[in-house]
Structure formats: structure tokens, C-alpha cells
Write a protein that holds these residues in place. Sequence first.
Motif, PDB file in Angstrom:
ATOM      1  N   ARG A   3     -11.225   3.265  -8.244  1.00 55.73           N
ATOM      2  CA  ARG A   3     -10.948   2.182  -7.277  1.00 55.73           C
ATOM      3  C   ARG A   3      -9.452   1.823  -7.304  1.00 55.73           C
ATOM      4  N   ILE A   5      -5.869  -0.083  -5.668  1.00 61.51           N
ATOM      5  CA  ILE A   5      -5.178  -1.083  -4.834  1.00 61.51           C
ATOM      6  C   ILE A   5      -3.795  -0.520  -4.511  1.00 61.51           C
ATOM      7  N   VAL A  30      -9.690  -0.388  -2.648  1.00 60.29           N
ATOM      8  CA  VAL A  30     -10.398  -1.681  -2.715  1.00 60.29           C
ATOM      9  C   VAL A  30      -9.458  -2.858  -2.465  1.00 60.29           C
ATOM     10  N   GLY A  31      -8.165  -2.583  -2.258  1.00 58.28           N
ATOM     11  CA  GLY A  31      -7.233  -3.677  -1.977  1.00 58.28           C
ATOM     12  C   GLY A  31      -5.992  -3.160  -1.277  1.00 58.28           C
ATOM     13  N   ASP A  37       0.727 -11.491   0.049  1.00 58.26           N
ATOM     14  CA  ASP A  37      -0.675 -11.410  -0.372  1.00 58.26           C
ATOM     15  C   ASP A  37      -0.771 -11.655  -1.876  1.00 58.26           C
ATOM     16  N   ALA A  41      -5.775 -12.034  -7.001  1.00 56.08           N
ATOM     17  CA  ALA A  41      -7.115 -12.369  -6.488  1.00 56.08           C
ATOM     18  C   ALA A  41      -8.018 -11.143  -6.373  1.00 56.08           C
ATOM     19  N   VAL A  42      -7.426  -9.940  -6.315  1.00 58.66           N
ATOM     20  CA  VAL A  42      -8.250  -8.733  -6.101  1.00 58.66           C
ATOM     21  C   VAL A  42      -8.158  -7.711  -7.239  1.00 58.66           C
ATOM     22  N   LYS A  45     -11.192  -6.008  -9.356  1.00 52.67           N
ATOM     23  CA  LYS A  45     -12.144  -5.002  -8.849  1.00 52.67           C
ATOM     24  C   LYS A  45     -11.563  -3.587  -8.778  1.00 52.67           C
ATOM     25  N   SER A  46     -10.343  -3.409  -9.321  1.00 48.49           N
ATOM     26  CA  SER A  46      -9.699  -2.085  -9.245  1.00 48.49           C
ATOM     27  C   SER A  46      -9.684  -1.390 -10.604  1.00 48.49           C
TER      28      SER A  46
END
Length: 244
Positions: A3, A5, A30-31, A37, A41-42, A45-46
Motif C-alpha cells: 500500500r 502513498i 492508498v493516499g 494535505d 491523517a492517512v 493505512k500505508s
Amino acid sequence: MTRVIITGVKGRMGKALVACAANFRELEIVGKIDAGDDLSAVIAKSDVVIDFSSHSATPGIVELCGKNKKAIVIGTTGHTDTDTFEITKNKTKIPIVWASNFSTGVNTLFWLTRKAAEILGTGFDLEIVEMHHRLKKDAPSGTAKSLAEILADVRKLHLNESARHGRVGIVGERKQSEIGIHSIRGGDVVGDHTVIFANNGERVELTHKASSRDTFANGALRAALWVVKQKPGIYDMQDVLGLK
Ligand code: NAD
């Protein structure tokens, strides 16, 4: 599935990365992060961040990867000594691939440059010429700096003392220890690099010309798949390609 970003996603390289990632089945974006940005915050999930934003943004992005134990592929160039120090601090926490150029062809040029410098010896004068598009912000290119570092390493020279960035005025005769570095800017040139070895009576020139950013993007995506399996440390594209 790895995954990913991408930071700097709205830029020239960011767009190439998104387009090329579609051909990598083992990889999922995934980002998509650009200026303004919130990466924090993301990031959870990576597995890995691919950074092609700006030299000044990279230290903060690496720091965040370090805190979250996420691998990173660094593509930005033009880092200051402070940027480099801040980035390097994270090498005990996470695996980092950091390369001035992700193309297979340029990494072959790196290898050939070392070999040529070793074979040709100190009688040959060393000059590097690079050309890039008119929008490039840093000079010389990160790739030209890497080429100069290889030449300095083979000749056992300190690059800070040997590098000669362009010439103007009564500069005197060329010293044997000089490594000339010259940056040309114009049009939409993706990236040309030539290393010149010049002696009396003969000259060797090694040239690489990139005509598409996909070559960098595909290399960086390959590096992302590779880096998630590595121990903490700093690696380059030669490690990814198994050229060491
Ligand atoms: P670009 O200016 O087209 O794109 C950079 C993008 O990063 C922009 O969209 C910008 O808004 C964004 N950005 C700026 N600050 C940010 C931040 N804090 N967080 C997130 N995004 C941010 O530039 P480009 O041509 O795509 O090149 C980007 C970098 O990659 C440069 O440093 C360039 O020299 C380097 N580069 C490296 C290679 C390589 O193989 N290593 C190849 C090409 C370019």
C-alpha cells in the motif's frame, strides 16, 4: 499487496507515478498528497511513502514515516546539508531508498562512469554537462551531483574543492583536479547527462537521455516494492537493481 502513498502527487512526477502504478498489480495507491494535505491523517493505512514533492518538504515527510514505522522512497533532489542531516537521522528506524535518479539507464551510466574513470586514469579531464526543462528549480541536477561524487571517489578528491560550476572571466588554465559541472536549462527536456573524459588526442563521452518521466516513475515504484522488505537503513537504486 503493497500500500503506497504518493507525496507531490499533483506534480510532473506525481502524475507519472499514478499513471505507471496502474501497471503494477502488487501495488495499491492508498493516499494522494500534495501541498496543504495532511499526510499524518492517512499514513497509518500505508506500507510505504513515495516522495516526489520538494527538497524542503522531504525532511518532515521522512520524520513522519520514522514515527509511524513506514518505509520511504525519496525522489526529491536539491537537499541542503540541513535537509540531508534531518533525513539521515531516521536511518535506524526505517528502510529508506534515496536516489537522485531512478532510471535503469542512468544507474547503468553511474556504473559505466566509475569503470571509465578507473580505466582512463588521471590524464583525462573530467567534465559533466546536464540539461533539463525550463521549470526545474535546482541546479546542478541531483544526477549530475551523483556523477561528480563517483568521479571524485575514484580520483580520491574532495568534491567541495574540485567541483567547478561553470566558468566565466579569466579563470586561468584548467587544473587536473577540477571536475567541471555545467547546467543547461530550456524547453521541456526531461533530463540529459553527459560525462566527458578529455585527453590530448582523444575524448570519451558517456551520455544518457531521458525522454519520458515514466522511466523514473517505474524505477521508484519498483523501489517501493523492494524497500518494504528491507531492514532499516539508507539504500539507493543500485541496491534495488542489485548492481552492488
Ligand atoms: P513539480 O514541481 O512538478 O511537482 C512537485 C509537487 O510537489 C507539486 O505538485 C507541489 O505542489 C508538491 N508539493 C510541494 N510541497 C509539498 C509538500 N509540503 N507536501 C506535498 N506536496 C508538496 O516537480 P517534479 O518535476 O515532479 O519534481 C519533483 C521532485 O522530484 C524534484 O525535486 C525533482 O528534482 C525530483 N525528480 C527526481 C527524479 C529522480 O529520478 N530521483 C526524477 C525527476 C524529478
